[in-house]
Scaffold this active site. Sequence first.
Site, PDB file in Angstrom:
ATOM      1  N   ARG A 179       0.825  -1.217   0.000  1.00 10.63           N
ATOM      2  CA  ARG A 179       0.000   0.000   0.000  1.00 10.63           C
ATOM      3  C   ARG A 179       0.859   1.268   0.000  1.00 10.63           C
ATOM      4  O   ARG A 179       0.496   2.271  -0.629  1.00 10.63           O
ATOM      5  CB  ARG A 179      -0.915  -0.031   1.234  1.00 10.63           C
ATOM      6  N   HIS A 214       0.366   4.437  -2.494  1.00 10.71           N
ATOM      7  CA  HIS A 214       0.149   5.815  -2.029  1.00 10.71           C
ATOM      8  C   HIS A 214       1.293   6.732  -2.458  1.00 10.71           C
ATOM      9  O   HIS A 214       1.093   7.929  -2.624  1.00 10.71           O
ATOM     10  CB  HIS A 214      -0.052   5.839  -0.510  1.00 10.71           C
ATOM     11  N   ASN A 231      -3.326   8.956   4.860  1.00  8.42           N
ATOM     12  CA  ASN A 231      -2.055   8.264   5.098  1.00  8.42           C
ATOM     13  C   ASN A 231      -1.797   7.940   6.566  1.00  8.42           C
ATOM     14  O   ASN A 231      -0.780   7.321   6.903  1.00  8.42           O
ATOM     15  CB  ASN A 231      -0.900   9.094   4.529  1.00  8.42           C
ATOM     16  N   HIS A 241      -6.396  -5.782  -2.358  1.00  7.14           N
ATOM     17  CA  HIS A 241      -7.129  -5.927  -1.092  1.00  7.14           C
ATOM     18  C   HIS A 241      -7.291  -7.384  -0.678  1.00  7.14           C
ATOM     19  O   HIS A 241      -7.991  -7.680   0.275  1.00  7.14           O
ATOM     20  CB  HIS A 241      -8.487  -5.207  -1.171  1.00  7.14           C
TER      21      HIS A 241
HETATM   22  C1  HEM Z   1      -9.210   1.497  -5.818  1.00 10.76           C
HETATM   23  C2  HEM Z   1      -9.084   2.401  -4.885  1.00 10.76           C
HETATM   24  C3  HEM Z   1      -8.627   2.074  -3.495  1.00 10.76           C
HETATM   25  C4  HEM Z   1      -9.205   2.496  -2.351  1.00 10.76           C
HETATM   26  C5  HEM Z   1     -10.420   3.395  -2.238  1.00 10.76           C
HETATM   27  C6  HEM Z   1      -8.462   1.938  -1.257  1.00 10.76           C
HETATM   28  C7  HEM Z   1      -8.718   2.168   0.079  1.00 10.76           C
HETATM   29  C8  HEM Z   1      -8.123   1.511   1.125  1.00 10.76           C
HETATM   30  C9  HEM Z   1      -8.429   1.708   2.516  1.00 10.76           C
HETATM   31  C10 HEM Z   1      -9.444   2.708   3.054  1.00 10.76           C
HETATM   32  C11 HEM Z   1      -7.684   0.835   3.234  1.00 10.76           C
HETATM   33  C12 HEM Z   1      -7.736   0.601   4.745  1.00 10.76           C
HETATM   34  C13 HEM Z   1      -6.591   1.211   5.499  1.00 10.76           C
HETATM   35  C14 HEM Z   1      -6.696   0.971   6.972  1.00 10.76           C
HETATM   36  O1  HEM Z   1      -7.786   1.048   7.528  1.00 10.76           O
HETATM   37  O2  HEM Z   1      -5.671   0.734   7.621  1.00 10.76           O
HETATM   38  C15 HEM Z   1      -6.892   0.104   2.302  1.00 10.76           C
HETATM   39  C16 HEM Z   1      -6.000  -0.875   2.631  1.00 10.76           C
HETATM   40  C17 HEM Z   1      -5.165  -1.482   1.745  1.00 10.76           C
HETATM   41  N1  HEM Z   1      -5.044  -1.206   0.403  1.00 10.76           N
HETATM   42 FE1  HEM Z   1      -6.298  -0.075  -0.692  1.00 10.76          FE
HETATM   43  N2  HEM Z   1      -7.455   1.179  -1.753  1.00 10.76           N
HETATM   44  C18 HEM Z   1      -7.501   1.239  -3.125  1.00 10.76           C
HETATM   45  C19 HEM Z   1      -6.617   0.668  -3.999  1.00 10.76           C
HETATM   46  C20 HEM Z   1      -5.529  -0.070  -3.622  1.00 10.76           C
HETATM   47  C21 HEM Z   1      -4.469  -0.478  -4.502  1.00 10.76           C
HETATM   48  C22 HEM Z   1      -4.347  -0.067  -5.965  1.00 10.76           C
HETATM   49  C23 HEM Z   1      -3.607  -1.228  -3.767  1.00 10.76           C
HETATM   50  C24 HEM Z   1      -2.336  -1.887  -4.187  1.00 10.76           C
HETATM   51  C25 HEM Z   1      -2.141  -2.384  -5.379  1.00 10.76           C
HETATM   52  C26 HEM Z   1      -4.140  -1.289  -2.430  1.00 10.76           C
HETATM   53  C27 HEM Z   1      -3.590  -2.001  -1.400  1.00 10.76           C
HETATM   54  C28 HEM Z   1      -4.068  -2.002  -0.108  1.00 10.76           C
HETATM   55  C29 HEM Z   1      -3.553  -2.871   0.934  1.00 10.76           C
HETATM   56  C30 HEM Z   1      -2.502  -3.937   0.755  1.00 10.76           C
HETATM   57  C31 HEM Z   1      -4.233  -2.530   2.106  1.00 10.76           C
HETATM   58  C32 HEM Z   1      -4.028  -3.135   3.498  1.00 10.76           C
HETATM   59  C33 HEM Z   1      -3.059  -2.296   4.281  1.00 10.76           C
HETATM   60  C34 HEM Z   1      -2.804  -2.783   5.699  1.00 10.76           C
HETATM   61  O3  HEM Z   1      -2.887  -3.978   5.964  1.00 10.76           O
HETATM   62  O4  HEM Z   1      -2.482  -1.938   6.550  1.00 10.76           O
HETATM   63  N3  HEM Z   1      -5.287  -0.551  -2.366  1.00 10.76           N
HETATM   64  N4  HEM Z   1      -7.161   0.534   1.016  1.00 10.76           N
END
Ligand code: HEM
Length: 331
Positions: A65, A69, A97, A194
């Site tokens: 992530r 970002h 972030n 995700h």
């Molecule tokens: C399409 C639009 C996207 C939205 C709206 C979005 C939004 C989010 C949000 C709100 C979280 C939760 C963060 C938390 O509560 O700690 C999250 C987690 C995550 N996102 Fe996305 N995301 C998007 C696209 C992506 C993309 C493109 C990737 C990577 C290729 C990605 C990888 C991740 C990962 C791996 C997590 C887990 C992070 C953790 O375990 O702390 N996301 N995302």
Amino acid sequence: MASMAAMVTMGVAALFLSAAASSAMAAGLQMDFYSSTCPRVEEIVKDEMVEILRAAPTLAGPLLRLHFHDCFVRGCDGSVLLDSTPANTAEKDATPNLTLRGFGSVQRVKDRLEQACPGTVSCADILALMARDAVVLARGPSWPVALGRRDGRVSIANETNQLPPPTANFTRLVQMFAAKGLGVKDLVVLSGGHTLGTAHCNLFSDRLYNFTGANNLADVDPALDATYLARLRSRCQSLADNTTLNEMDPGSFLSFDASYYRLVAKRRGLFHSDAALLSDPATRAYVQRQATGLFADEFFRDFADSMVKMSTVDVLTGAQGEIRKKCYLVN
Ligand code: HEM
């Protein structure tokens, strides 16, 4: 003699490599960028990543992530890693972030590379390599990472408004990806990220309690499966809960697989943005195809392809930017 299957695999790999190489070359990056200045860079990053994930397996998601970002704000230039100063609030301290993790691990790898090849490898390249290795070590696909990104000197909190919020609908997601040169296919494929990691309740609890602003128990997102909604409510007991973590792909949040799509197809995607992939015919078709579980190889290839694209967004090269000594400080 090589079997037909092996020859086909080699052919596909060669095609993929050349597609990746050409997209990277267009961005001014090179596969062998550090071959004379830091030839062991990939090995060093990989070895450190093995140690980092052995000690903290839950960091695979956050490290993927971080790269996303980084790339969506000022390009993949390490700007997400910079600390705020008395005169400037950096990206890191902006709302989207505040849930990022893994900064210490990036600095650990940087320190190791500063010992091996001082002043040579950019923090932006380190992030791109760490994200790739995080996915590989979580049993996902690999992809070639072309190198030569330079580190930016600017990081501005307000610019994180270029990151898609979890409440975004399909139109907004498509616009925000298009602004980075990424298409609808990249959107549905990269959302598959995700499959890894966790999310805080408050980033989706509007879907459980306050979807239209009425703020009562009936005010739920109709796009969310009712059984799943009840389960999520038992974990996230109020709109205000900003500490409880939820596995985004319950049961396999540490491994990279196609099961994210099975969840989304069952209306069990966690965010409104995940559910939005069902609202468009093309992305819905992709979700449903992957939900069968029969095409994971295809998802892996697609993910690798889209990551190669994402990791070249607006990169700095040549004499632009700098090679930071510390990832959290401009030189
Ligand atoms: C399409 C639009 C996207 C939205 C709206 C979005 C939004 C989010 C949000 C709100 C979280 C939760 C963060 C938390 O509560 O700690 C999250 C987690 C995550 N996102 Fe996305 N995301 C998007 C696209 C992506 C993309 C493109 C990737 C990577 C290729 C990605 C990888 C991740 C990962 C791996 C997590 C887990 C992070 C953790 O375990 O702390 N996301 N995302």
